[in-house]
Design a protein around this motif. Structure first.
Motif, PDB file in Angstrom:
ATOM      1  N   ALA A  25      21.562  19.814  14.242  1.00 14.17           N
ATOM      2  CA  ALA A  25      22.015  19.524  12.612  1.00 14.17           C
ATOM      3  C   ALA A  25      20.641  20.334  11.968  1.00 14.17           C
ATOM      4  O   ALA A  25      21.206  20.928  10.043  1.00 14.17           O
ATOM      5  CB  ALA A  25      20.901  18.177  11.968  1.00 14.17           C
ATOM      6  N   VAL A  26      19.941  21.036  12.769  1.00 10.74           N
ATOM      7  CA  VAL A  26      19.383  22.597  11.757  1.00 10.74           C
ATOM      8  C   VAL A  26      18.882  23.075  12.563  1.00 10.74           C
ATOM      9  O   VAL A  26      18.149  23.145  14.605  1.00 10.74           O
ATOM     10  CB  VAL A  26      17.661  21.781  11.785  1.00 10.74           C
ATOM     11  N   HIS A  27      18.858  24.630  12.177  1.00  8.54           N
ATOM     12  CA  HIS A  27      19.279  25.679  13.198  1.00  8.54           C
ATOM     13  C   HIS A  27      18.318  26.379  13.018  1.00  8.54           C
ATOM     14  O   HIS A  27      17.584  26.731  12.264  1.00  8.54           O
ATOM     15  CB  HIS A  27      20.690  27.007  12.792  1.00  8.54           C
ATOM     16  N   ARG A  28      17.382  26.476  14.114  1.00 11.12           N
ATOM     17  CA  ARG A  28      15.856  26.312  13.978  1.00 11.12           C
ATOM     18  C   ARG A  28      15.673  27.862  14.979  1.00 11.12           C
ATOM     19  O   ARG A  28      16.900  28.470  15.443  1.00 11.12           O
ATOM     20  CB  ARG A  28      15.143  25.032  15.342  1.00 11.12           C
ATOM     21  N   GLN A  29      14.191  28.569  14.357  1.00  5.93           N
ATOM     22  CA  GLN A  29      14.308  30.009  15.152  1.00  5.93           C
ATOM     23  C   GLN A  29      12.787  29.898  16.024  1.00  5.93           C
ATOM     24  O   GLN A  29      11.485  29.201  15.355  1.00  5.93           O
ATOM     25  CB  GLN A  29      13.184  30.554  13.430  1.00  5.93           C
ATOM     26  N   PRO A  30      13.987  29.240  17.457  1.00  4.12           N
ATOM     27  CA  PRO A  30      12.488  30.130  18.372  1.00  4.12           C
ATOM     28  C   PRO A  30      11.395  31.420  18.097  1.00  4.12           C
ATOM     29  O   PRO A  30      11.308  32.014  17.084  1.00  4.12           O
ATOM     30  CB  PRO A  30      13.492  29.553  19.328  1.00  4.12           C
ATOM     31  N   ASN A  31      10.187  30.108  18.247  1.00  5.58           N
ATOM     32  CA  ASN A  31       8.899  31.329  17.809  1.00  5.58           C
ATOM     33  C   ASN A  31       8.614  31.345  19.382  1.00  5.58           C
ATOM     34  O   ASN A  31       8.146  29.527  20.117  1.00  5.58           O
ATOM     35  CB  ASN A  31       8.247  30.320  17.217  1.00  5.58           C
ATOM     36  N   LEU A  32       8.508  32.316  20.151  1.00  2.00           N
ATOM     37  CA  LEU A  32       7.690  32.634  21.382  1.00  2.00           C
ATOM     38  C   LEU A  32       6.186  31.794  21.621  1.00  2.00           C
ATOM     39  O   LEU A  32       6.018  31.319  22.737  1.00  2.00           O
ATOM     40  CB  LEU A  32       7.729  34.075  22.372  1.00  2.00           C
ATOM     41  N   GLY A  33       5.789  32.022  20.891  1.00  5.21           N
ATOM     42  CA  GLY A  33       4.015  31.389  20.480  1.00  5.21           C
ATOM     43  C   GLY A  33       3.978  29.424  20.740  1.00  5.21           C
ATOM     44  O   GLY A  33       3.358  29.362  20.992  1.00  5.21           O
ATOM     45  N   ASP A  34       5.603  29.382  20.559  1.00  5.36           N
ATOM     46  CA  ASP A  34       5.183  27.610  20.371  1.00  5.36           C
ATOM     47  C   ASP A  34       4.646  27.273  21.593  1.00  5.36           C
ATOM     48  O   ASP A  34       4.201  25.848  21.659  1.00  5.36           O
ATOM     49  CB  ASP A  34       6.188  26.786  20.205  1.00  5.36           C
ATOM     50  N   LYS A  36      12.628  24.601  27.374  1.00  5.30           N
ATOM     51  CA  LYS A  36      12.415  25.133  26.273  1.00  5.30           C
ATOM     52  C   LYS A  36      14.005  25.486  25.709  1.00  5.30           C
ATOM     53  O   LYS A  36      13.223  25.019  24.219  1.00  5.30           O
ATOM     54  CB  LYS A  36      11.204  25.666  27.303  1.00  5.30           C
ATOM     55  N   ALA A  37      14.333  25.861  26.362  1.00  3.85           N
ATOM     56  CA  ALA A  37      15.112  26.131  25.933  1.00  3.85           C
ATOM     57  C   ALA A  37      16.151  25.031  24.680  1.00  3.85           C
ATOM     58  O   ALA A  37      16.631  25.910  23.253  1.00  3.85           O
ATOM     59  CB  ALA A  37      16.876  27.427  26.419  1.00  3.85           C
ATOM     60  N   PHE A  38      16.217  24.235  25.069  1.00  2.06           N
ATOM     61  CA  PHE A  38      17.154  22.778  24.554  1.00  2.06           C
ATOM     62  C   PHE A  38      15.998  22.355  23.517  1.00  2.06           C
ATOM     63  O   PHE A  38      16.712  22.261  22.159  1.00  2.06           O
ATOM     64  CB  PHE A  38      16.822  21.556  25.963  1.00  2.06           C
ATOM     65  N   LEU A  39      15.082  22.426  23.754  1.00  2.00           N
ATOM     66  CA  LEU A  39      13.885  21.815  22.462  1.00  2.00           C
ATOM     67  C   LEU A  39      13.664  23.024  21.130  1.00  2.00           C
ATOM     68  O   LEU A  39      13.435  22.533  20.339  1.00  2.00           O
ATOM     69  CB  LEU A  39      12.313  21.752  22.912  1.00  2.00           C
ATOM     70  N   ASP A  40      14.159  23.666  22.341  1.00  2.00           N
ATOM     71  CA  ASP A  40      14.103  25.380  20.687  1.00  2.00           C
ATOM     72  C   ASP A  40      14.921  25.245  19.840  1.00  2.00           C
ATOM     73  O   ASP A  40      14.947  25.448  18.424  1.00  2.00           O
ATOM     74  CB  ASP A  40      13.311  26.789  21.052  1.00  2.00           C
ATOM     75  N   ALA A  41      16.087  24.387  21.015  1.00  2.00           N
ATOM     76  CA  ALA A  41      17.520  24.213  19.770  1.00  2.00           C
ATOM     77  C   ALA A  41      17.392  23.452  18.686  1.00  2.00           C
ATOM     78  O   ALA A  41      17.757  23.737  17.566  1.00  2.00           O
ATOM     79  CB  ALA A  41      18.740  24.815  21.167  1.00  2.00           C
TER      80      ALA A  41
END
Length: 199
Positions: free
Chosen positions: A15-24, A41-46
């Motif tokens: 629903a919302v396009h997130r900008q993944p942050n490698l530091g998360d 991590k890829a799923f949750l970053d998306a």
């Protein structure tokens, strides 16, 4: 296609396009002492924190309910349960240790049936970790990974239930066919359509 691709195809675009942050993930992986599985991590970053198909809750490190806080609380709670079970000789339902014990289970989510879900760090490569489900009061079940394969199986299982799933068998005799049809159409009983609801 990978199981992650298949899962995302079923759930649709976030629903919302997130900008993944490698530091998360740094703080969590430092706490765990290892990288977490890449597809997790890829799923949750998306998608972020939320509920898959109205049932399976997952947590991002920067979500409204941060993953690390949940991990810390769950690891302590389940380690105490295991300690009590071991002291009474009833360790059948808690056969695994919990992080921070070496090789201990790592919490990542739960489902609305009362089951908790963990990673079993059984391989140096986190992408080969297994998933352990601790069924509420009934012991645990171990699944081959990866996370996305487990989540895909979970979604497909909810999609592949009978038309009257979710209603007590005794109630069926008191409901007219049109009432049942209405409940199915409203999504209150029957197969659960794949979805992702952020929280």
């Amino acid at each position: 296609m990978s199981s992650l691709d298949d899962l995302q195809a079923l759930l649709g675009e976030p629903a919302v396009h997130r900008q993944p942050n490698l530091g998360d993930w740094n703080e969590i992986e430092e706490h765990v002492g290892a990288a977490l599985p890449g597809d997790f991590k890829a799923f949750l970053d998306a998608y972020g924190s939320g509920v898959i198909s109205g049932e399976l809750a997952v947590f991002h490190p920067r979500g409204s309910r941060p993953l690390l806080e949940r991990m810390l609380g769950n690891h302590q709670l389940f380690a105490e349960r295991r300690k009590r079970a071991l002291s009474t000789g009833d360790f059948e339902h808690v056969p695994y240790a919990f992080h921070p014990e070496p090789g201990g289970l790592i919490s990542w989510g739960y489902d609305h049936s009362g089951d908790e879900h963990f990673f079993l760090p059984c391989d140096p490569d986190p992408d080969r970790w297994k998933v352990v489900t601790m069924a509420h009061g009934e012991g645990c079940e171990t699944f081959d990974g990866p996370f996305s394969g487990f989540a895909l199986m979970f979604v497909r299982r909810l999609l592949d239930v009978d038309r009257y799933h979710g209603i007590e068998p005794e109630a069926l005799e008191f409901l007219e066919p049109e009432d049942l049809d209405e409940l199915v159409a409203a999504g209150e009983i029957g197969p659960v359509q794949p979805s992702f609801e952020p929280f």
